[in-house]
Structure formats: structure tokens, C-alpha cells
Design a protein around this motif. Structure first.
Motif, mmCIF file in Angstrom:
data_model
loop_
_atom_site.group_PDB
_atom_site.id
_atom_site.type_symbol
_atom_site.label_atom_id
_atom_site.label_comp_id
_atom_site.label_asym_id
_atom_site.label_seq_id
_atom_site.Cartn_x
_atom_site.Cartn_y
_atom_site.Cartn_z
ATOM 1 N N GLN A 1 9.411 -3.173 -7.712
ATOM 2 C CA GLN A 1 9.308 -3.915 -8.530
ATOM 3 C C GLN A 1 9.604 -5.481 -7.663
ATOM 4 N N LYS A 2 10.354 -5.373 -6.678
ATOM 5 C CA LYS A 2 10.802 -6.491 -5.957
ATOM 6 C C LYS A 2 9.590 -7.073 -5.574
ATOM 7 N N LEU A 3 9.003 -6.016 -4.518
ATOM 8 C CA LEU A 3 7.502 -6.340 -3.908
ATOM 9 C C LEU A 3 6.679 -6.894 -4.728
ATOM 10 N N ARG A 4 6.643 -6.500 -5.899
ATOM 11 C CA ARG A 4 5.368 -7.152 -6.680
ATOM 12 C C ARG A 4 5.803 -8.358 -6.957
ATOM 13 N N LYS A 5 6.909 -8.774 -7.257
ATOM 14 C CA LYS A 5 7.581 -10.212 -7.547
ATOM 15 C C LYS A 5 7.410 -11.029 -6.374
ATOM 16 N N TYR A 6 7.811 -10.588 -5.350
ATOM 17 C CA TYR A 6 7.621 -11.094 -4.095
ATOM 18 C C TYR A 6 6.193 -11.525 -3.602
ATOM 19 N N ASN A 7 5.531 -10.518 -3.597
ATOM 20 C CA ASN A 7 4.085 -10.933 -3.339
ATOM 21 C C ASN A 7 3.136 -11.895 -4.122
ATOM 22 N N ASP B 1 0.852 -1.149 0.014
ATOM 23 C CA ASP B 1 -0.039 -0.029 -0.021
ATOM 24 C C ASP B 1 0.871 1.081 0.063
ATOM 25 N N PHE B 2 1.708 1.351 0.795
ATOM 26 C CA PHE B 2 2.740 2.217 0.942
ATOM 27 C C PHE B 2 3.569 2.683 -0.378
ATOM 28 N N ILE B 3 4.057 1.568 -0.617
ATOM 29 C CA ILE B 3 4.661 1.691 -2.067
ATOM 30 C C ILE B 3 3.756 2.324 -3.295
ATOM 31 N N ASN B 4 2.526 1.821 -3.316
ATOM 32 C CA ASN B 4 1.705 2.398 -4.252
ATOM 33 C C ASN B 4 1.447 4.066 -4.186
ATOM 34 N N GLU B 5 1.055 3.945 -2.869
ATOM 35 C CA GLU B 5 0.747 5.387 -2.396
ATOM 36 C C GLU B 5 2.054 6.343 -2.830
ATOM 37 N N MET B 6 3.120 5.830 -2.497
ATOM 38 C CA MET B 6 4.227 6.707 -2.882
ATOM 39 C C MET B 6 4.402 6.857 -4.425
ATOM 40 N N TRP B 7 4.163 5.733 -5.046
ATOM 41 C CA TRP B 7 4.336 5.792 -6.294
ATOM 42 C C TRP B 7 3.505 6.775 -7.327
#
Lengths: 909, 441
Positions: free
Chosen positions: A163-169, A135-141
Motif C-alpha cells: 500500500q505504502k509503495l503504491r501511494k508513494y510511487n 516489481d518485487f512486491i507485485n511478484e510477491m503479492w
């Protein structure tokens, strides 16, 4: 350590709660803020300013001694999660990236454990973290503006993290989705703290009430900290993470409270944040529910009571419950032992300093309640004072104002008690074994002197911290009175025992608070307006300084006392006394070997001595005092009234820090423009007639370089406008004086602008102006005679007197002096009252020959001197000439110049 | 005239006995109330053993009463004590009566040799000197100064300077000599004492400062009673930094005597400059007409002020115990100083104005100037028609200036060369001096 950490993990939170529960009684009384807090705690975003919570990760870590594999893995995870949350708060992307990577790794390691413990399901807190992060990353983005403003490093990290988080998630997709559906499940983890807290709750009422006995949790009553902690650990270990039973309202209370605490640390939680937090809270609750061990549910009401006034704190609380057993006999030894325990924790890394202060206060209350005598009371109070001092972890920073206020109060309380108690000695040299608390004469280890000195230093730091032009500074400055009062008290106390070295130190403290203050009474007394017997600051200074001169053995104290004494005399226009003391002290020869702060004091003293001489129309002395200060162009630095801007990295960071520490607080500053003006005007009065007299000399000595620079820079200007600044005024005045135009000169020096800028700063400004006017007239007359004597055959003194508006006898005296000193080739004709010129200006050849003769004379003189030196009595003779009094008024020579002159002669040779 | 009287300031630095002459002088001048002076004298006497004298004073003070009984008792006590002390010191006293010994003493200047002789021949014991010292002290208290002098003389010869009483004995001897008015030997003692004080560093500087200020005061008696004292006082007070410091810090009133000595001493005009500097520095702590006179004359060139001060000075000098002897000298020289300064600045002076400045009548002044011109001390002519004095001095031409400057050069260089040559002869190895020599040439 002070960095508040509101992201409390499950385990640490448990401990926090158990700690805070037992503080109820303490804070009820002391911090009303907390009561407010209790009232409003239902609102998750209450924003009372609450004292900082100071628990840190390290503290937690140090405690865990025995841990299971699961424990360890989970802790790694939670720690990393915590880090990520922290970084989130400050939007530190790069650190977050690395923490995220750590988290991944930790999770990898934890997989086997998780498999075993949670039956393959990913732990909810882990999922929560991932969700939050996403959520945070999206918000930041999405926040393009913000992204643009980010540093390059950060924005890069943000991209890669995303990117990493997407992959990981992707790996957790299904679970994450499930989590998102139902994030409200309470975390059962909170139950554990509850449990703990409940346990300690039993002891919580603590020493004041003693109504409840120790319960199972800490029933052992072991005094040391360690076992207590182990106890906690034990119960932590025994937690059953897997099973969960019920959610309880109190746990949500916990949560909310936790939340609101957290909010306080958030600078500006946006709405979004709030939502997030709510969600998070729900999640936590859910988790709790799933994991909560069944058998440990507790009575809610009890918990409720405790919760209200909880306050954070980590280290000591575990021993807190064991402060005193309910039925323990409170006696001297017990209190002492307790005090020893608390004090022993001082300075250790995991000690909460704030907690310590509170504990000590409590102890003091206990001791007071049981009438254990003044000595023990003082002992505890001394401990409180030193722990307040310790509260500030950095030596270079100032204390917080609220602690400062507290400190002042405590110290003056303690001193009052010390003074009112007869038969008490406190000293650094009394060892712990020799302390005597039971009966008079009491003996306590400690030192009032060091406390006061430390206090004084803190005060200076505090002042330097404030902006000198703000109200805050003025407010701080009002504390000066209290500090002085404390010093007076200590002085009174020390005078009882009267150990000379201690007295010297305290007297010097007092002197240092006194010397820079102007006391109008002194001037009044000098004029006889004050009735006899009134004590002015001059007399106090005299008394204190004389004691120090007499008794001091360290030399440093004496030096400082002398300087302060001179400063004070100079401030009050006691020119002769000030001069005699400084000359008798021979300080100017040895001052460069002393420490920087004394040198600064010396510079300040010289500045004021110069100003004093100026006011007394001793222009030559004023010039000599000020010339060394002004010559370097670094007056500001020499007086420690501010740092010069950095040029080519002259000094390193450390140096700058040290220099900053030396700075004078603003209220002690000396007006730089005043100093410079006094200097330039005296330079003008000396230099201009000299220039006129030696206009044709081949090798003319510059008396004042700085003054010359000013003159030259104005000459270089193609167009000189009317003067604006103080310097321009002086330069314009100098030019007028060169032409013998005293009226213009005086107008440039004394006018409204200059009055406002400088002259009004003097105490008796009108006197100074009058004096200046007279001097300008006289020196202009001299300049006029030097410059224009060759166009006159004779001048009537009447005319001169009219031209310069001086009395006849003054003209007569000045002209006579010039004739006697062979400056003016003329003689007086008495019947006609005229000055008759002799017209004996040498021709060019003659003047060259005269100069040559001078040089040869110098040569012979220096030869003779060298011969005497080889004989071995050169220095002796120098020593005879050396004593200050003779040196002092030797024309054209003075303190510090003798050396230069000798250098000149050598050069000539 | 009590305003300028210094007896009060001098008193604390003097010995009790030394104050008596001052008090006598004061009572002769009748500045103060006679009774006060007598009472002061009596108070002083009560602490001495001069019982007879105190009886006299008491009688003067209360002419109608008999001396109180206590004096008689006291007198008897003193006499008894004197006998006792004389008994104790009798071995040494007998020794002194022996002509043989006295001859030997006068021949032998060496302490050690004398000691061995005395111990060998006359069974002399150095320990007995303690009783001798006590007796001398007692004699002094009784006012028998000549006896004190002789006893202490012997004491000083026999004991080494390391003796614990040595300093006290020196002071005692000096006091006794002063009171006995033996100025020459007092001067010797003064020098001895000065050497002793300068050579011995006292435990702290305060003590040596005190010793010096005492010495300064005591020496006034000698300097103003001896002809050469006027030179010596300048040398000691003005050109010994230690003593100058003592004057400046402890007793600036001594500047009066120093100033007077400089004014009176015509040959030491060069000292004036230094003296004026000191006076200016101390002007805030001490001022009297004499120092102000110098200040007016040499700092402000205020001749009118100087004239007024000169008038006051005469009174001051007349009423000062030490200075009264040089009153005439003082006035004469002060006038001369004013006149000299005048001449240096002026090229033409009217006699009337001059007479006014010098506190003289015009005829007197003219006569005085004529005398000066006749004695070739003044290069001037009198224009009697206009009643002017016209100075004959011509301003220095640059050529003369140059000559003056170079004049002394060769002499100085030659003296230096001679010195160096002597040095080189002593240590022929040193080459650097040779170079120096070439340099000078």
C-alpha cells in the motif's frame, strides 16, 4: 562481517574495484578458480563457487571522514537501497518495510540537495530502486502460495508495504514511467571506480615485479592506511555526478562481472531475477552515462587486463599498492616494518582477515626471494598461522575445512623449518625488542606450543561439527595422523631446549592423543609374541607420564596424565597397574574440585577401569567402579557423549553451549551399552546371592539401586515376553539365577544376540564369555545353597558337582568358604563327601532378637567412636584405616563407599 | 633351590657389611657355586678397609697364588689413615679413657648438662665430634664393630638430634650392633631410628620411603634373632601403614618374612586375615611357596594345594638365612593351621586323609591328634574302628548366638561410662557427656 554483500553501491564499488585491480598478480598464481572466472565472465549467470566476498557496509562507513552534504545524502539513500535489496533477497518483509520508510525519510532530507544537483530530477538510482521494489512486491503479492507460507508478521508487512509503495510511487509516476521506458541507460557511476582502479592499476603489479612506478593516485607512498583512504575519498569527492559523457564497454564489463559475482551469492536466482538484473544493469549503465565525468576516461586495454583477476577485498588493498616501493631496497627492517603494519591491523573491525592472510603470504614470498634468513621467515609464517587461526571469527565454531587444510600445511612447514634451523629460539617471553633476525642465535617471539594446542582444539571442534556417521567424519579423522605428526614435531623441537613446563604440556598433548587408542601390540607383547625391544604405546605412555609426574608443578597436568595413564592401562587389561596408579594417586577424593573436563576424563577412566576389572573377573571392583556412573542414569552426560534432552529448561542457552563444547568427539566414545551391561551383570552376580542369603532380613541393604529398578520394572509387567534388549536379558538371567538355574542364566547372558550387542566388543571376547560362564556357575551354586539348604539334610558334593558342572574341588572350596564365613550353617562330612546341614534357622522371635542385638551393638560402637572423636584421635584412626590399599579389598567396602557406610551407621544410631 | 633365594633382592637394601653373613650362610648351604660366592665377597670387601679378610678370601679363591702386592700397600695405607684419624680424635678419646668422665656420663642422662660439664671440666669442644664420627666410620669399615659402637654411643649422647650426622650415626650404630650381635641394644637403636624417621619429614616422600625400606630390611636381623621379635615384626610391618606401604611399593618380597612370622606366632592368629588380604593384593608382584600356602589355605580352601606348598615351604625356610631358626616352629604351626581349618569345616574326617594332608604317616597323625585332644585344644573324638575323627562341636543355636552378641555389650558400655566419668571429672563443665551417659544406660 562474513555476510557477503553483493549489492555494492556506487561509491563502495569504486573502492572495491580499485582494490581488486591490484591483486592481479597475487591471484593469478594462487586461485585458479579466478582464471575460470575470467573466461566465463561474459555470461552473466556463471555460477562458479567463488570464495566469499567480504566487504561490509560498516567498513565503508568507517572510512568516510570528510563528506559534502550531497555525498552524505546520497550515501544515506544508497545505503537504504542496499538494505532493501538485501532484505529482498531474504524476503524479509518487515525489515524491508522499515528500510523503505527510512528511505523515504532519507529522500525527504535529500530533496534540497537533489534539487540543486540534479536540477529537480529524481536521481535515477532512486527511481530504479522504486521500480525494483514495486516489481518485487507485485511478484510477491501474486505468489499466493508463497504468501500463505509467510509468517504472519511478514505477510502483514508485505500488505502494508504494498500500500505504502503504491501511494508513494504516485508522486513519481511520470518519472517512473519514463524510467521504465528506458531502463537501459547505463549508470555512469561505474566510471568512477574505473578511474580509481586505473590509478591503482599502476601500482598493482606490486612487489613481485616492480616494473612500474607509483602513479599519481597513490604516489605519496605514505605507509599508513588512513591517508590512502583519504586519497580515495578525495577522488570520490571530486567526482562530478551531474555530468556524464560516454558509455564504455568496459563499464558494462564491470557491470557483468559485478553481476556474476552477485549471482554467486544468490542462492537460486530465478529467471525472473535474472531478467530483473539485466534490466537493472542497463539502468545502471544509463545512469552512469548521464553522470560520468568527462575528463577521466581511461585507456580500456589497461583496465581490461586488470579486471580479469580481480578479487574483492576492502580494507587493506588501499595500502597494498604501497607494499614496497619499486626501487626500495628490500631488507630486514623494511620487511619487519611491513609485517608489523599488517599484523597491527589484526583484530580490528574493518580488517579483512582473508586479505591479511594473502598479504602475509606475499610478504613471505618477498622475504624468501631476498634471502632474509630463516628467522624472519619463521616470524612471517607464525604470523600467517595466527592469522589463519583468526580467520574464523567465532571461537565456538569450527574452521572451514579448506582453511584447516591450509593451516595444517603451514604449521608443519613452519615446524620443519624450525627443526631444521639450528640456533633458533622462539618463546613467548622474548619481547619485540629482543628479537634477533640477523645472525644466529636467532630469537623470535612466538610459541609453538600454543599453536599446537590451538590446533588441537580446532581439530576437536572440527570433528564435533561433522556428523559422526558420515564419511566426512572419517575423512576428518584421517587428519588425526597429521595432527599427531605435528605434535611430534613440536615435541622434537621443544626437547631441544627442554624446558620442563613446556615439555610437560606437549607430552600431555601427546598423551591425550594416545591414551584412548587400543594398541594390539601391547597384548601381543604380554603374550610374548612380539620380539623384545618393540616399543608399544604402553611404554610410550609410561615414559611420557612419568616425566609429567616428575616435572609437573601445576597439578592439573599431572592429574590428567595420571587419568590418561590409568585409562591406557585399563584399556590394555593391565588391571593391577591401573588399579595401583589410581589408588596411589588418591584422585577419587579430590576429583570433584577439579575442572569439568578433568572430571569427564575421570569418569571415562573409571568406566574403563570398571570394564577392565570385569574382564579380569574382579566383579566387585567392576561394580564399584561403575556404580557411580550408573546410579544417576546420566551416564551419557557424565561421559560427555551427548546431551540429555532438555527437561523443564534445566539449563540455559549458555550452559548448553558450554556443555556442547565439552563433548567428546565421536571416535573417543565408550560404548554405553557395554558399560551398562558390564555393570548390570556384575550387579547380578553380587546381588542375587546376597538376596538369597538375606531373604528374611528385615532391613536389607540394596547393593545396586539401578539393578533393583530393572528387576522391579520387569516384575510389574503382567506379561513378560522373551527378552529383547540387553537389559531384559540381564533381568531374565537374574530370575533364572535366583532359582539356581545356572544353565538358563548363562544362556540369557551369553547368546548370539548378546554377543552381537555387547560381548563381541571386547578384545578377547571368548575369554570374557568363559569367565562369565564360570562365575555364573559359582554364584548360582551359592544362590542355590542359600535358597534350598533348608530343604536338605545333606547334599552330596558329587551331586552338586554334576548339577553345576564344576570340578569337585571348586565345589569344595566354595562350600568351605561359605562355612567359614558362617553364611551356610553346615559342615562337611569327609568320608562320605557330603555337606551336612545344621538346621539352625532362627525362629521369627529369635531373628528379631538377633537384629535388635545387632542394632544395640551398632549403638555402642558408634558411642565409642564418638567418644574417640571427642578425644581428638578419631580422624587419626580413620587415617590409618584410610590408606587406599587396606581400604581397597575390605569386603563390601571400597572407594567412595566408606563414607556411605559411615552414614549408615550414623543412621542406625 | 636358588629359585626362592632372596639374597639378590635383599642385598640392595642392606649395608655392605650386613651382606657378609648372608653370603657366609649361602656358601654353607651350597646352593650356588662356591667360587661365585667368594668372588662376590671379594668384590664387596674391596670397597671396605678389611684388607686382611680380603687377603684370606683371595687365598681361598686362588689357593696357589700369593696375595698381590697391592693388598699390602693398601694395608699400609689403611693403617696410616687409622693413625691419622686416631690422632685427630685423640682429645675425645682421652676423655673416654677417663673413668671420672665415664661415670659422669653414665649418671647424667641429659645432653645439655653433660655438655656443660664436659666443657667446663675437661675442655671439651663439640667441634671435635666430627673427627670422632670419621674415626667411628673408619673403624666400622675396618670391621672393628665394638669400637664403633662405643664411639657412636658417646657421639649420640653428646650431640643433639639436630646434628647433621645424627641420622648417619644412628644407622651406623644400628649396623655395628647388628654385626656385633648385641640384639637387645640393636633393638633399642632400631626403635630410636624408627622414631627419628617417623618424626622427621624428609624433603620428599621418596626419601622417607627409602629410609623405611632400609629399616625394614635391617630389622629382619633383629626380629628373627630375638624371641619377642616375632611379635614386633607383625606390629611393625603389618600394622604400621607407613611400613606396610613401603613393603607393598618397594619390597613385596618382605611378605615372606611377615607371613612366616604370622604363621609361627600362634597367639596372633587374628593377624592372618589382614595378612591374607595383603598377600592377595600383591600376588601379582610377589609370590613364593609361603604366601601361596596361605592363599591356598585361607582363600581357596584347597587343602591339597596347601599340602604341596607346605612341602615346598620347608625347603624355602631351610634355605633362608633369617628363617632357618624357626623351621620346626613353622612346620608345626602350618600343620596346625591346616588341621584347624579342616576341623572348622568338617564334622568327620578320616585319619588317613588327614595324615596325607599333613605330610605325616597315619600312626603319627593319630598320635598327634590324640595329643591335641589330650591337651584340650581340640574338641573331638576318635572313632578308631572306622579310623575317623569326629568333631564334637555343635553348631551354635540362635539362642547362643544371641547371648554371644550381647555378651560383651555391658562390659563395653561400662568401660565407656567409666571413661566418660573420668572425663567429666576433669572438665565438669561439659554437659554433653552427661547426656551421652544417659543414652548409654
Amino acid at each position: 562481517m562474513t555476510c557477503p554483500n553483493n549489492e555494492v553501491t556506487l561509491i563502495s564499488f569504486a573502492i572495491v574495484l580499485c582494490v581488486s585491480a591490484c591483486r592481479v598478480s597475487v591471484f593469478c598464481g594462487i586461485l585458479p578458480k579466478f582464471v575460470i572466472f575470467v573466461v566465463t565472465r561474459e555470461e552473466p549467470i556463471s555460477r562458479q563457487p567463488v570464495a566469499t566476498f567480504t566487504f561490509s557496509d560498516d567498513e565503508e562507513d568507517t572510512k568516510r571522514v570528510v563528506r559534502s552534504a550531497k555525498e552524505k545524502r546520497y550515501e544515506d539513500l544508497t545505503n537504504n537501497i542496499k538494505h532493501i535489496r538485501n532484505h529482498k533477497k531474504i524476503k524479509d518483509m518487515s525489515s524491508m518495510l522499515s528500510s523503505f520508510e527510512d528511505l523515504q525519510r532519507a529522500y525527504q532530507k535529500a530533496i534540497p540537495v537533489i534539487q540543486k544537483e540534479e536540477n529537480g530530477a529524481t536521481p535515477r538510482f532512486y527511481l530504479r530502486c522504486l521500480v525494483e521494489l514495486e516489481d518485487f512486491i507485485n511478484e510477491m503479492w501474486e505468489d499466493r502460495e508463497g504468501r500463505k507460507n509467510m509468517s504472519k508478521n511478514n505477510s502483514k508487512s508485505l500488505t502494508s508495504l504494498r500500500q505504502k509503495l503504491r501511494k508513494y510511487n504516485k508522486d513519481f509516476e511520470s518519472e517512473l514511467a519514463k524510467f521504465r521506458e528506458n531502463p537501459d541507460l547505463a549508470d555512469e557511476d561505474e566510471e568512477q571506480p574505473k578511474e580509481q582502479e586505473e590509478d591503482s592499476e599502476d601500482d598493482a603489479p606490486g612487489p613481485q615485479t616492480f616494473k612500474r612506478g607509483p602513479s599519481e593516485g597513490s604516489g605519496t607512498e605514505s605507509k599508513s592506511t588512513k591517508p590512502g583512504v583519504d586519497d580515495d575519498e578525495g577522488s570520490d569527492d571530486s567526482m562530478d555526478w551531474g555530468s556524464s559523457s560516454d558509455s564504455s564497454s568496459e563499464s558494462s564489463d564491470d557491470e557483468e562481472q559485478y553481476q556474476s559475482i552477485k549471482d554467486r551469492f544468490l542462492k537460486k536466482p530465478s529467471d525472473r531475477d535474472r531478467e530483473e538484473e539485466k534490466r537493472e544493469k542497463k539502468k545502471e549503465r544509463k545512469e552512469k552515462e548521464t553522470r560520468r565525468p568527462g575528463g577521466k576516461k581511461k585507456d580500456e586495454e589497461d583496465g581490461e587486463g586488470a579486471w580479469e583477476i580481480v578479487k574483492g577485498g576492502v580494507a587493506i588493498p588501499s595500502e597494498k599498492p604501497k607494499m614496497f616501493a619499486k626501487d626500495a631496497e628490500i631488507d630486514m627492517n623494511l620487511v619487519l616494518k611491513k609485517l608489523g603494519e599488517i599484523v597491527a591491523a589484526r583484530g580490528k573491525k574493518r580488517t579483512d582477515r582473508r586479505e591479511q592472510i594473502e598479504l602475509l603470504h606475499e610478504l613471505a614470498a618477498v622475504a624468501d626471494a631476498h634471502h632474509l634468513g630463516p628467522a624472519i621467515n619463521i616470524k612471517i609464517k607464525l604470523a600467517i598461522i595466527s592469522s589463519i587461526f583468526d580467520y574464523n571469527p567465532k571461537v565456538s565454531d569450527a574452521m572451514k575445512p579448506e582453511y584447516w587444510a591450509k593451516l595444517l600445511e603451514r604449521i608443519s612447514e613452519t615446524l620443519d623449518q624450525l627443526i631444521s634451523t639450528e640456533d633458533i629460539t622462539i618463546g613467548e617471553n622474548i619481547t619485540e625488542e629482543h628479537e634477533e633476525f640477523d645472525k644466529p642465535p636467532y630469537k623470535v617471539r612466538g610459541c609453538a606450543l600454543t599453536i599446537v594446542e590451538r590446533l588441537d582444539e580446532e581439530f576437536t571442534k572440527l570433528l564435533k561439527e561433522c556428523d559422526p556417521h558420515s564419511n566426512e567424519y572419517v575423512q576428518r579423522l584421517t587428519d588425526e595422523k597429521r595432527v599427531c605428526a605435528i605434535i611430534d614435531k613440536v615435541q622434537k623441537f621443544l626437547e631441544r631446549t627442554s624446558v620442563p613446563s613446556d615439555l610437560c604440556r606437549i607430552y600431555l598433548r601427546k598423551v591425550e592423543h594416545l591414551y584412548y587408542k587400543f594398541d594390539p601390540n601391547v597384548i601381543k607383547q604380554k603374550k610374548g609374541e612380539l620380539e623384545a625391544g618393540t616399543q608399544t604405546s604402553i611404554q610410550i605412555m609410561d615414559k611420557l607420564c612419568k616425566y609429567i609426574y616428575d616435572k609437573d608443578v601445576t597439578d592439573r597436568l599431572r592429574t590428567r596424565a595420571i587419568l590418561a595413564h590409568v585409562y591406557h592401562h585399563a584399556l590394555h587389561d593391565n588391571w593391577f597397574q591401573a588399579r595401583d596408579i589410581i589408588l596411589m594417586s588418591h584422585l577419587q577424593e579430590a576429583i570433584q574440585h577439579s575442572d569439568p573436563s578433568t572430571q569427564i576424563l575421570y569418569n571415562r577412566t573409571m568406566a574403563h577401569l570398571g570394564l577392565c576389572a570385569f574382564r579380569h573377573a574382579n566383579i566387585k571392583d567392576a561394580h564399584n567402579c561403575l556404580v557411580d556412573l550408573m546410579m544417576t542414569g546420566k551416564t551419557k552426560e557424565l561421559l560427555a557423549q551427548g546431551l540429555m534432552p532438555q527437561r523443564q529448561h534445566e539449563r540455559s542457552k549458555e550452559q548448553e553451549k558450554v556443555e556442547k563444547q565439552r563433548q567428546m568427539p565421536f571416535h573417543m566414545h565408550i560404548n554405553l551399552e557395554l558399560i551398562e551391561c558390564a555393570y548390570l551383570v556384575s550387579a547380578m552376580l553380587i546381588e542375587i546371592p546376597y538376596m538369597a542369603a538375606h531373604e528374611f532380613d528385615a532391613r536389607r541393604r540394596m547393593i545396586s539401586k539401578t539393578f533393583y529398578q530393572q528387576l522391579r520394572s520387569s516384575e510389574r509387567q503382567s506379561l513378560v515376553g522373551p527378552p529383547e534388549s540387553m537389559r531384559e536379558h540381564v533381568v531374565a538371567a537374574s530370575k533364572a539365577m535366583r532359582n539356581g538355574n545356572w544353565l538358563a542364566c548363562a544362556d540369557f547372558i551369553i547368546n548370539d544376540k548378546m554377543n552381537a550387542k555387547v560381548w563381541d566388543l571386547f578384545y578377547e571376547a571368548d575369554k570374557v564369555r568363559e569367565m562369565l560362564k564360570k562365575l555364573i556357575k559359582e554364584e548360582s551354586l551359592r544362590t542355590y545353597l542359600f535358597t534350598y539348604s533348608h530343604v536338605y539334610a545333606s547334599i552330596s558334593m558329587e551331586t552338586l558337582s554334576e548339577m553345576f558342572q564344576l570340578d569337585r574341588f571348586v565345589i569344595h572350596s566354595i562350600v568351605s568358604k561359605m562355612i567359614i564365613n558362617e553364611e551356610l550353617m553346615a559342615s562337611l562330612d569327609d568320608p562320605s563327601q557330603t555337606v551336612v546341614m545344621h538346621r539352625s534357622e532362627p525362629s521369627r522371635l529369635q531373628s528379631l532378637a538377633l537384629q535388635l542385638a545387632d542394632k544395640v551393638n551398632n549403638l555402642v560402637d558408634s558411642n565409642e567412636r564418638i567418644f574417640e572423636m571427642k578425644q581428638g584421635n578419631f580422624f587419626q584412626r580413620g587415617g590409618i584405616q584410610g590408606p587406599y590399599r587396606q581400604n581397597f579389598n575390605r569386603p563390601g567396602q571400597d572407594w567412595g563407599r566408606a563414607r556411605r557406610e559411615r552414614g549408615d551407621q550414623q543412621r542406625a544410631y | 633351590m636358588a629359585k626362592w633365594d632372596l639374597t639378590n633382592m635383599l642385598g640392595p637394601y642392606l649395608d655392605r657389611h650386613l651382606v657378609f653373613p648372608l653370603l657366609e650362610f649361602l656358601s654353607a648351604k651350597q646352593i650356588y657355586d662356591q667360587k661365585d660366592i667368594l668372588e662376590a665377597k671379594l668384590a664387596l670387601l674391596n670397597k671396605t678397609n678389611m684388607v686382611d679378610y680380603s687377603i684370606d678370601v683371595t687365598k681361598l679363591l686362588h689357593p696357589n697364588e700369593d696375595a698381590p702386592e697391592s693388598f699390602k700397600v693398601r694395608r699400609q695405607e689403611v693403617l696410616n689413615q687409622l693413625h691419622q684419624l686416631t690422632d685427630e680424635a685423640s682429645p675425645t678419646l682421652n676423655l673416654l679413657k677417663n673413668d671420672d668422665v665415664m661415670k659422669n656420663i653414665s649418671q647424667q642422662r641429659d645432653t645439655k648438662g653433660l655438655l656443660t660439664y664436659l666443657t667446663k671440666e675437661h675442655n671439651f669442644n663439640i667441634e671435635n665430634m666430627e673427627s670422632m664420627y670419621k674415626l667411628a666410620k673408619f673403624m666400622y669399615e675396618c670391621g672393628n664393630y665394638s669400637a664403633t659402637t662405643s664411639y657412636l654411643y658417646f657421639y649420640l649422647i653428646v650431640t643433639p638430634p639436630t646434628d647433621k650426622n645424627y641420622l648417619n650415626v644412628l644407622w651406623g650404630k644400628l649396623a655395628a650392633e647388628i654385626l656385633g650381635q648385641n640384639w637387645e641394644s640393636a633393638l633399642d637403636d632400631l626403635n630410636k631410628l624408627k622414631e627419628y624417621i617417623d618424626a622427621n619429614t624428609f624433603s620428599n616422600s621418596l626419601q622417607s620411603l627409602q629410609q623405611r625400606s632400609w629399616l625394614i630390611h635391617w630389622s629382619l636381623f633383629i626380629f628373627f634373632n630375638l624371641d619377642k621379635g616375632r611379635d614386633l615384626i607383625i606390629d611393625m610391618f603389618l600394622y604400621r601403614p607407613n611400613y606396610l606401604n613401603a613393603i607393598q611399593t618397594m619390597c613385596p618380597h618382605i611378605l615372606r618374612y611377615l607371613a612366616t612370622a604370622v604363621i609361627v606366632n600362634r597367639s596372633r592368629r587374628s593377624a592372618l586375615r589382614d595378612l591374607v588380604k595383603v598377600i592377595q593384593q600383591e600376588s601379582y608382584t610377589y609370590k613364593d611357596p609361603i604366601t601361596e600356602f596361605l592363599e591356598h589355605l585361607y582363600v581357596n580352601f584347597d587343602f591339597e594345594g596347601a599340602r604341596q606348598k607346605l612341602h615346598e615351604c620347608q625347603e624355602v625356610v631351610y634355605n633362608d638365612f633369617f628363617l632357618i631358626a624357626c623351621l620346626d616352629d613353622f612346620v608345626e604351626n602350618a600343620r596346625l593351621m591346616i588341621f584347624e581349618t579342616f576341623c572348622r569345616i568338617h564334622q568327620c574326617i578320616s585319619i588317613g586323609m588327614l595324615a596325607e594332608k599333613l605330610n605325616m604317616k597315619p600312626d603319627e597323625a593319630e598320635c598327634w591328634i590324640v595329643n591335641l585332644i589330650r591337651n584340650a585344644r581340640l574338641d573331638a573324638k576318635i572313632d578308631s574302628k572306622l579310623a575317623h575323627v569326629v568333631m564334637g562341636t555343635q553348631p551354635l543355636s540362635p539362642y547362643q548366638q544371641l547371648l554371644e552378641k550381647v555378651d560383651s555389650l555391658s562390659v563395653k558400655s561400662e568401660a565407656l561410662i567409666a571413661l566418660i566419668e573420668r572425663k567429666v571429672k576433669q572438665k565438669s563443665g561439659d554437659n554433653r557427656w552427661g547426656q551421652q551417659q544417659e543414652f548409654n544406660n
